[in-house]
Design an enzyme around this catalytic site. Structure first.
Site, mmCIF file in Angstrom:
data_model
loop_
_atom_site.group_PDB
_atom_site.id
_atom_site.type_symbol
_atom_site.label_atom_id
_atom_site.label_comp_id
_atom_site.label_asym_id
_atom_site.label_seq_id
_atom_site.Cartn_x
_atom_site.Cartn_y
_atom_site.Cartn_z
ATOM 1 N N TYR A 87 35.033 0.214 -11.781
ATOM 2 C CA TYR A 87 34.912 1.756 -11.413
ATOM 3 C C TYR A 87 35.682 2.022 -10.187
ATOM 4 O O TYR A 87 36.497 1.456 -10.036
ATOM 5 C CB TYR A 87 33.497 1.897 -11.258
ATOM 6 N N LYS A 157 31.833 4.174 -16.661
ATOM 7 C CA LYS A 157 30.501 4.364 -16.357
ATOM 8 C C LYS A 157 29.586 3.744 -17.357
ATOM 9 O O LYS A 157 28.472 3.318 -17.047
ATOM 10 C CB LYS A 157 30.285 5.862 -16.592
#
Length: 204
Positions: A87, A157
């Protein structure tokens, strides 16, 4: 042989002798039977010997595409080192280059061409789903309009949600709504995989 190509079912070299016999895998994998922990050691060597963050991102993406169980075993063991890769901040670079580094589709891609067929298209996803993350690629991490390239965000995510929320990987679904893009650089890029028209808005 099909099980080796299924990222959710493959165990790499961890299949037992009995499993190899029953699943007709003999001769299709190296003869040595390894534990998942030993396979993680191999991943560690390759991952930590690499210094470039984007290459680490690509390596983990490849691992996810081939062996989801091993991917999450590695992530759980090295959460601190992996979070900045899967991420922010590395996913931002991964998104800007998504089309040029594309290797294998993940999730679902919907565009204006799919109007009237969304229900039947969603039925093409053959796994039961517990959680969906959707993006239209419009505003990605302060990088602006990345169009279809924004798919890296829901993929990243959902990896976090599996790690921290306990979701089963096969029950996650990343979706990108490809509404076009106002990013002229992308539209003019021959490798761009998204819709090559201005971003739809309003009732469009």
């Amino acid at each position: 042989m099909e099980i080796l190509r299924n990222e959710f079912k493959s165990k790499g070299t961890a299949f037992t002798t009995t499993e190899r016999e029953n699943l007709k895998l003999r001769g299709l994998v190296p003869s040595t039977i390894e534990s998942m922990d030993l396979q993680v050691q191999r991943i560690e060597k390759q991952f930590f010997n690499e210094t470039d963050s984007l290459k680490k991102y690509l390596y983990l993406s490849m691992l996810h595409d081939t062996n989801v169980s091993l991917y999450y075993r590695f992530l759980h063991k090295h959460v601190g080192e992996c979070l900045p890769i899967i991420y922010t901040p590395t996913v931002g670079e991964g998104c800007t280059k998504f089309s040029s580094i594309f290797r294998r589709p993940q999730g679902m891609y919907l565009s204006k061409n799919d109007r009237g067929s969304i229900r039947s298209i969603l039925d093409n996803w053959t796994y039961d789903v517990e959680i969906i993350v959707v993006t239209d690629g419009g505003r990605i991490l302060g990088l602006g309009d990345l169009g279809m390239n924004g798919m890296g965000i829901p993929i990243g995510k959902l990896s976090l949600y599996v790690l921290g929320g306990g979701f089963k990987p096969s029950r996650t679904l990343p979706i990108v709504l490809d509404l076009g893009t106002d990013n002229k650089t992308l539209i003019n890029d021959p490798l761009y995989l998204g819709q090559r028209h201005s971003r739809l808005s309003g009732e469009e």
